[in-house]
Motif scaffolding. Structure first.
Motif, PDB file in Angstrom:
ATOM      1  N   LYS A 194       0.848  -1.198   0.000  1.00  0.00           N
ATOM      2  CA  LYS A 194       0.000   0.000   0.000  1.00  0.00           C
ATOM      3  C   LYS A 194       0.879   1.242   0.000  1.00  0.00           C
ATOM      4  O   LYS A 194       0.551   2.247  -0.623  1.00  0.00           O
ATOM      5  N   HIS A 195       1.997   1.171   0.721  1.00  0.00           N
ATOM      6  CA  HIS A 195       2.960   2.276   0.762  1.00  0.00           C
ATOM      7  C   HIS A 195       4.327   1.730   0.371  1.00  0.00           C
ATOM      8  O   HIS A 195       4.820   0.783   0.988  1.00  0.00           O
ATOM      9  N   TYR A 196       4.913   2.332  -0.649  1.00  0.00           N
ATOM     10  CA  TYR A 196       6.229   1.937  -1.161  1.00  0.00           C
ATOM     11  C   TYR A 196       7.108   3.170  -1.033  1.00  0.00           C
ATOM     12  O   TYR A 196       6.958   4.140  -1.787  1.00  0.00           O
ATOM     13  N   ILE A 197       8.015   3.166  -0.050  1.00  0.00           N
ATOM     14  CA  ILE A 197       8.665   4.396   0.392  1.00  0.00           C
ATOM     15  C   ILE A 197      10.180   4.292   0.223  1.00  0.00           C
ATOM     16  O   ILE A 197      10.807   3.351   0.720  1.00  0.00           O
ATOM     17  N   GLY A 198      10.761   5.260  -0.440  1.00  0.00           N
ATOM     18  CA  GLY A 198      12.211   5.330  -0.569  1.00  0.00           C
ATOM     19  C   GLY A 198      12.842   5.985   0.641  1.00  0.00           C
ATOM     20  O   GLY A 198      12.240   6.849   1.292  1.00  0.00           O
ATOM     21  N   ALA A 199      14.076   5.591   0.929  1.00  0.00           N
ATOM     22  CA  ALA A 199      14.790   6.184   2.062  1.00  0.00           C
ATOM     23  C   ALA A 199      14.937   7.692   1.894  1.00  0.00           C
ATOM     24  O   ALA A 199      14.801   8.452   2.860  1.00  0.00           O
ATOM     25  N   VAL A 200      15.215   8.129   0.673  1.00  0.00           N
ATOM     26  CA  VAL A 200      15.426   9.560   0.449  1.00  0.00           C
ATOM     27  C   VAL A 200      14.166  10.348   0.778  1.00  0.00           C
ATOM     28  O   VAL A 200      14.234  11.383   1.457  1.00  0.00           O
ATOM     29  N   GLU A 201      13.013   9.873   0.332  1.00  0.00           N
ATOM     30  CA  GLU A 201      11.793  10.620   0.620  1.00  0.00           C
ATOM     31  C   GLU A 201      11.397  10.538   2.093  1.00  0.00           C
ATOM     32  O   GLU A 201      10.614  11.359   2.578  1.00  0.00           O
ATOM     33  N   ALA A 202      11.963   9.579   2.827  1.00  0.00           N
ATOM     34  CA  ALA A 202      11.650   9.447   4.251  1.00  0.00           C
ATOM     35  C   ALA A 202      12.534  10.310   5.145  1.00  0.00           C
ATOM     36  O   ALA A 202      12.273  10.422   6.349  1.00  0.00           O
ATOM     37  N   ILE A 203      13.579  10.929   4.581  1.00  0.00           N
ATOM     38  CA  ILE A 203      14.538  11.671   5.408  1.00  0.00           C
ATOM     39  C   ILE A 203      13.885  12.748   6.281  1.00  0.00           C
ATOM     40  O   ILE A 203      14.246  12.893   7.460  1.00  0.00           O
ATOM     41  N   PRO A 204      12.906  13.526   5.786  1.00  0.00           N
ATOM     42  CA  PRO A 204      12.287  14.534   6.663  1.00  0.00           C
ATOM     43  C   PRO A 204      11.651  13.935   7.916  1.00  0.00           C
ATOM     44  O   PRO A 204      11.557  14.613   8.949  1.00  0.00           O
ATOM     45  N   GLY A 205      11.234  12.674   7.848  1.00  0.00           N
ATOM     46  CA  GLY A 205      10.676  12.020   9.033  1.00  0.00           C
ATOM     47  C   GLY A 205      11.717  11.315   9.880  1.00  0.00           C
ATOM     48  O   GLY A 205      11.468  11.016  11.061  1.00  0.00           O
ATOM     49  N   ILE A 206      12.879  11.042   9.293  1.00  0.00           N
ATOM     50  CA  ILE A 206      13.942  10.346  10.015  1.00  0.00           C
ATOM     51  C   ILE A 206      14.685  11.298  10.951  1.00  0.00           C
ATOM     52  O   ILE A 206      14.982  10.968  12.099  1.00  0.00           O
ATOM     53  N   VAL A 207      14.977  12.506  10.471  1.00  0.00           N
ATOM     54  CA  VAL A 207      15.772  13.460  11.249  1.00  0.00           C
ATOM     55  C   VAL A 207      15.191  13.709  12.640  1.00  0.00           C
ATOM     56  O   VAL A 207      15.924  13.631  13.640  1.00  0.00           O
ATOM     57  N   PRO A 208      13.878  13.983  12.781  1.00  0.00           N
ATOM     58  CA  PRO A 208      13.349  14.227  14.135  1.00  0.00           C
ATOM     59  C   PRO A 208      13.487  13.013  15.053  1.00  0.00           C
ATOM     60  O   PRO A 208      13.657  13.188  16.273  1.00  0.00           O
ATOM     61  N   LEU A 209      13.433  11.802  14.504  1.00  0.00           N
ATOM     62  CA  LEU A 209      13.587  10.613  15.347  1.00  0.00           C
ATOM     63  C   LEU A 209      15.006  10.519  15.893  1.00  0.00           C
ATOM     64  O   LEU A 209      15.209  10.176  17.068  1.00  0.00           O
ATOM     65  N   VAL A 210      15.984  10.806  15.052  1.00  0.00           N
ATOM     66  CA  VAL A 210      17.377  10.783  15.516  1.00  0.00           C
ATOM     67  C   VAL A 210      17.592  11.857  16.577  1.00  0.00           C
ATOM     68  O   VAL A 210      18.250  11.627  17.603  1.00  0.00           O
ATOM     69  N   GLU A 211      17.022  13.031  16.362  1.00  0.00           N
ATOM     70  CA  GLU A 211      17.143  14.103  17.348  1.00  0.00           C
ATOM     71  C   GLU A 211      16.513  13.705  18.679  1.00  0.00           C
ATOM     72  O   GLU A 211      17.069  13.983  19.752  1.00  0.00           O
ATOM     73  N   ARG A 212      15.367  13.046  18.610  1.00  0.00           N
ATOM     74  CA  ARG A 212      14.704  12.604  19.843  1.00  0.00           C
ATOM     75  C   ARG A 212      15.559  11.593  20.599  1.00  0.00           C
ATOM     76  O   ARG A 212      15.683  11.659  21.828  1.00  0.00           O
ATOM     77  N   LEU A 213      16.140  10.651  19.884  1.00  0.00           N
ATOM     78  CA  LEU A 213      16.997   9.664  20.537  1.00  0.00           C
ATOM     79  C   LEU A 213      18.220  10.330  21.162  1.00  0.00           C
ATOM     80  O   LEU A 213      18.614  10.012  22.289  1.00  0.00           O
ATOM     81  N   ARG A 214      18.800  11.266  20.455  1.00  0.00           N
ATOM     82  CA  ARG A 214      19.967  11.981  20.990  1.00  0.00           C
ATOM     83  C   ARG A 214      19.581  12.776  22.239  1.00  0.00           C
ATOM     84  O   ARG A 214      20.266  12.727  23.266  1.00  0.00           O
ATOM     85  N   ASP A 215      18.468  13.503  22.144  1.00  0.00           N
ATOM     86  CA  ASP A 215      18.069  14.359  23.257  1.00  0.00           C
ATOM     87  C   ASP A 215      17.652  13.552  24.483  1.00  0.00           C
ATOM     88  O   ASP A 215      17.729  14.036  25.618  1.00  0.00           O
ATOM     89  N   ALA A 216      17.223  12.302  24.252  1.00  0.00           N
ATOM     90  CA  ALA A 216      16.822  11.432  25.362  1.00  0.00           C
ATOM     91  C   ALA A 216      18.007  10.687  25.967  1.00  0.00           C
ATOM     92  O   ALA A 216      17.833   9.912  26.912  1.00  0.00           O
TER      93      ALA A 216
END
Length: 409
Positions: free
Chosen positions: A124-146
């Motif tokens: 149903k959803h076929y997602i490339g890593a490049v198009e997912a980058i805007p959603g990946i960055v906040p997750l990395v920031e959250r892990l770092r900040d935690a």
């Protein structure tokens, strides 16, 4: 990113069985009981050499999962990624003197063509890593900040020790993990990491390599595992039914991904079941891009092999088994396809209601496709030898093989 067109799945009389499947995390078989919508995430290709028979075997396994669920009258929410930026892709582009984006686009398009020919149901959803980058960055920031991630020379690493469940997917000891990490994209020998197994979440920009805005992380690109986590959480949420892929993904990819998600959300587990397909070999060695011992679906199709025969060759092996591709495997599949088509070409035939239930039961039992094929073989053998008087039987068999096995007769 778009997927590929879906082939129609015929409706069968009655209702299928709930799927009992082997779970890598528990080491045993569990019965999956999804709600009205079953959720599955299957890790996709790194598009620099698609689609070899190992790929096809893996996606065939999870296509069967979808078909079993659809036969229980559930909907299926299937998500698959494309790792369209990663070291192997960039290295291949440099080796061949190609633009990496053009290489990724070409091989992804070929993969879509192969999946269409093999009648694999699309995500149903076929997602490339490049198009997912805007959603990946906040997750990395959250892990770092935690405090679950740390910086090392501009790169950001996840601390595996922050997840109390780390190790619970693959159930390997530390030394085995370290060896596999080195083999499968990790860097356990890098100095100054808190733990040799800590995986990279964000790679700081390297000269001559693509990079993206990482906000407070700085320019760079995402690590492999966080890519799939971001896509799965966005489209499926925590606790989805099946995380799938080849057996070589159990560690580190699925292990690390589960830990990322569990620390991010504070919930457990990331997936209800971790399901892994076996490896396909050629000439005694695992079929892999690095070895170059590949049999390509597109090459077989170009040589005139019926995609239905390729699919039957895949189905003749249990999805969890390691097996070897040979000319005989394909020849047997071509012969089987001919026998089945001859059997259903008659205007009437032997009753087939019991066959439908046999195929359903075989697939519900840990996707036992070889047992399902054997059941159809028995019906076809009798049908070709004796025939019958049931006018609806050949059509029912054709619909069953199509709906549950994905093979068009």
């Amino acid at each position: 990113m778009h997927a590929w067109p879906a082939s129609e799945v015929p409706a069968l009389p009655g209702k299928g069985r709930d799927l009992r499947i082997h779970d890598t995390a528990t080491g045993g078989r569990i019965t999956l009981d999804p709600g009205p919508v079953a959720r599955i995430y299957v890790c996709g290709i790194t598009p620099y050499d698609a689609t070899h028979m190992g790929h096809a075997a893996t996606y065939n396994a999870f296509d069967l999962v979808q078909r079993v669920w659809l036969d229980t009258k559930r909907q299926v929410h299937y998500v698959q990624n494309v790792t369209d930026v990663d070291d192997p892709l960039l290295e291949r582009a440099v080796r061949d003197g190609q633009d990496w984006t053009e290489l990724a686009e070409r091989e992804t398009a070929l993969f879509r063509e192969d999946m269409t020919a093999l009648r694999m149901l699309p995500p149903k959803h076929y997602i490339g890593a490049v198009e997912a980058i805007p959603g990946i960055v906040p997750l990395v920031e959250r892990l770092r900040d935690a405090g679950a991630a740390y910086e090392l020379d501009g790169d950001v690493y996840f601390s595996v020790e922050t997840d109390p469940h780390f190790g619970g997917v693959s159930n390997l000891d530390a030394e085995a993990m370290r060896l596999l990490s080195a083999e499968r994209g990790g860097d356990p020998e890098r100095p100054d990491k808190k733990n040799p197994l800590d995986p990279m979440l964000w790679m700081a920009a390297r000269e001559g390599e693509p990079s993206w805005d990482g906000a407070s992380l700085g320019p760079g690109r995402p690590g492999w595992h966080i890519e799939c986590v971001a896509i799965a959480l966005d489209h499926l949420g925590m606790g989805f039914d099946v995380q799938g892929g080849g057996s070589d993904l159990a560690f580190p990819h699925h292990e690390m991904g589960a830990s990322h998600a569990q620390v991010l959300t504070g919930e457990y587990p990331f997936a209800q079941a971790y399901v892994h397909a076996g490896m396909v070999a050629l000439d005694g060695e695992k079929m892999s891009k690095s070895k170059g011992n590949l049999v390509f679906v597109s090459k077989l199709r170009h040589d005139g092999v019926d995609p239905a025969a390729i699919r039957l060759a895949l189905l003749s092996h249990h999805y969890r088994s390691d097996w070897e591709w040979t000319d005989q495997v394909l020849a047997d599949a071509v012969e089987r396809l001919g026998r089945w088509r001859a059997a259903v070409s008659r205007p009437d035939g032997l009753p087939a209601e019991a066959l439908v239930e046999e195929v359903r039961e075989a697939l519900a039992d840990d996707l036992d496709a070889p047992a399902a094929l054997a059941a159809v073989d028995r019906w076809a053998e009798r049908q070709n030898a004796e025939g019958g008087t049931d006018e609806g039987a050949p059509g029912l068999v054709s619909r069953t093989v199509d709906a549950l096995l994905g093979v068009a007769l």
